[in-house]
Write a protein that holds these residues in place. Structure first.
Motif, short mmCIF file in Angstrom:
data_model
loop_
_atom_site.label_atom_id
_atom_site.label_comp_id
_atom_site.label_asym_id
_atom_site.label_seq_id
_atom_site.Cartn_x
_atom_site.Cartn_y
_atom_site.Cartn_z
N GLN A 205 -1.55 -4.06 -6.55
CA GLN A 205 -1.19 -4.36 -5.37
C GLN A 205 -1.05 -5.51 -4.67
O GLN A 205 -0.02 -5.83 -4.08
CB GLN A 205 -2.04 -3.43 -4.33
CG GLN A 205 -2.17 -1.89 -4.62
CD GLN A 205 -2.36 -1.23 -2.99
OE1 GLN A 205 -3.24 -2.00 -2.15
NE2 GLN A 205 -1.70 -0.43 -2.86
N GLN B 204 2.33 -7.21 -3.23
CA GLN B 204 2.21 -7.82 -1.76
C GLN B 204 2.66 -9.21 -1.89
O GLN B 204 3.46 -9.64 -1.07
CB GLN B 204 0.82 -7.75 -1.41
CG GLN B 204 0.59 -7.97 0.32
CD GLN B 204 1.85 -7.23 1.19
OE1 GLN B 204 1.67 -5.80 1.05
NE2 GLN B 204 2.61 -7.79 1.93
N SER C 46 0.79 -1.28 0.03
CA SER C 46 0.06 0.06 -0.04
C SER C 46 0.93 1.31 0.02
O SER C 46 0.44 2.23 -0.25
CB SER C 46 -0.91 0.05 1.02
OG SER C 46 -0.29 -0.15 2.43
#
Lengths: 278, 223
Positions: free
Chosen positions: A225, A229, A207
């Motif tokens: 995202q 991650q 983030s």
């Protein structure tokens, strides 16, 4: 940087032969949040730290697609960066239209540099307050350039700009000789580690960073995202500092494992307490 | 003293026909692949169909140099749109853009007779038909080009929907299935090829539906 009588105008030289306004513009770049670029022979990876002003607001966009084969990461006055990105996109479209072929990135950065230079030699303008890391392809492969507010540009194997970029640069300087032959995955991993270096202790999560990749046969894309991650987890980057040593990339997997002493081999950031809190 | 006439024209007509048919969840756009000049054939294998966006395809007959220029312009404008809006242009948006682009050259027009076909934001088929200067209308089906005078009456017979002047406005799209529409288009071109000397060689059919874009070819008479 001291206030003095030669810094009011960009068109005023100092007795030491400096243009202070231009140097102040480069200061603005150093104040922006970090942006990192690295390249191999076939790929370029751009990464940046996204800092939102408050929890209520969204973060600013710092990585822009310019064309399928060119992307740019900016640091500094993002508004200036947006304007320059628009210019770059327009140049690419016009070149494609006229020549039915992609604009070589080396030509684009020269045009960009010339545009920046104009603003250092007009009394009614100010220099652009943004540094651009331009990654792109031409016939000889992948390239990474840094465009300065001064109108200079340089080609790099890897570079970092913005606040706390020195930490990233130190990491990159240790590892850059390996980058030329790096695989796409290793390049992204190094970009994420370099990004983590600029965070100075804060936990790396998708983030707060953006990663973009482009390469031969792979058009520019900003990784979403989730993918980022997953990559952070896979490379087990949530853990402590990587063991400092100029080890070849073949031992990278071992390095990641060795560094993550308490973490074990499964990625499970939600389950463990962030080791950085120790 | 009679007025001097121009002995050179900036335009040429490369002939050919284009058709588009809209369905409930698909759109068929087709054109022949013959390119002519006068009574000569320049090539038997030239595509008049251009994909402008993911869900928007244009077929144009007329002067192919102008058509090519128009296609390039629209493609460049679409790129700009994508950079600014981070998404593809919808078919109705592209329709308006094409109209504006054509009218921009109202006093030296693109000699290009276009049909635009695609899916709107709900996935329903839509067809837009144009004249050379940008006057356009959303319709259920259309044809343009040298064979259009032969094709259009046949499409009217098979597909004509109630008048658009009726209230409440009725659906313009055909209730035909996708394969029926493709067969209709093949029939229509086979017929036009018989009597129009500029239409023939090969038929290129582009079908847009929820799964994506598909291309089919059919041989036509080569005389």
């Amino acid at each position: 940087m001291f206030r003095n009588q030669y810094d009011t105008d960009v068109t005023t030289w100092s007795p030491a032969g400096r243009l202070f306004q231009v140097e102040y513009a480069m200061e603005a770049v150093k104040q922006g949040s970090a942006a990192i670029g690295l390249r191999s022979k076939t790929h370029v990876v751009l990464a940046c730290v996204n800092k939102a002003n408050s929890e209520l607001s969204s973060h600013q966009k710092k990585i822009f697609k310019v064309d399928d084969h060119i992307g740019v990461a900016i640091a500094g006055l993002t508004a200036d960066g947006r304007v320059l990105s628009r210019y770059m996109r327009s140049e690419c479209i016009n070149h494609s239209f006229t020549y039915e072929s992609p604009l070589p990135v080396g030509r684009l950065v020269v045009q960009l540099a010339d545009k920046a230079q104009v603003c250092t030699q007009r009394s009614w303008k100010r220099p652009f307050g943004v540094g651009l890391l331009v990654g792109g392809l031409d016939e000889s492969g992948a390239h990474l350039y840094y465009n300065c507010p001064s109108g200079n540009y340089f080609e790099y194997q890897a570079f970092a700009i913005g606040s706390r970029s020195q930490a990233a640069k130190t990491y990159l300087e240790r590892r850059f000789e390996n980058f030329v032959d790096s695989s796409r995955e290793d390049l992204i991993r190094d970009a994420l580690i370099a990004t983590r270096e600029t965070l100075q202790g804060e936990k790396l999560r998708s983030s707060i960073c953006t990663v973009a990749v482009l390469g031969v046969g792979e058009p520019f894309q900003i990784l979403d995202q989730e993918t980022v991650q997953q990559l952070i987890d896979k490379f087990e980057l949530v853990g402590e500092e990587e063991t400092p040593a100029a080890e070849p990339d073949a031992a990278a997997a071992d390095e990641g494992g060795a560094a993550e002493q308490g973490g074990g081999t499964e990625p499970g950031p939600a389950a463990e307490p962030a080791p950085m809190d120790i | 003293m009679t007025k001097q006439q121009a002995n050179w024209s900036p335009y040429d007509n490369n002939g050919g026909s284009c058709v588009a048919v809209a369905g409930a969840d698909y759109c068929v756009v087709a054109a022949d692949t013959r390119m002519s000049s006068g009574y000569n054939i320049l090539t038997r294998d030239y595509s008049k169909i251009c994909k402008l966006a993911d869900k928007c395809v244009m077929a144009s007959s007329g002067f192919q140099a102008d058509v090519k220029a128009l296609q390039k312009l629209l493609a460049a404008r679409h790129l700009i749109y994508q950079h600014q809006h981070n998404k593809q242009m919808s078919c109705p948006a592209m329709a308006q853009l094409l109209s504006n682009t054509l009218y921009y050259k109202r006093f030296f027009p693109y000699y290009s007779f276009n049909v635009l076909g695609g899916l709107d934001s709900e996935g329903k088929g839509c067809v837009f038909t144009y004249d050379a200067v940008g006057s356009y209308e959303k319709v259920g089906y259309s044809s343009q080009g040298s064979g259009s005078t032969l094709i259009m009456p046949f499409l009217d017979n098979q597909l004509k929907s109630p008048s658009p002047l009726l209230l409440p406005a009725l659906d313009a799209v055909t209730p035909l299935s996708e394969s029926e529409a493709v067969d209709l288009v093949k029939t229509v071109f086979a017929s036009a090829t018989e009597r129009d000397i500029y239409t023939g060689d090969k038929l290129e059919i582009v079908i847009l539906n929820a799964e994506g874009i598909r291309r089919e070819y059919m041989e036509l008479r080569k005389d």
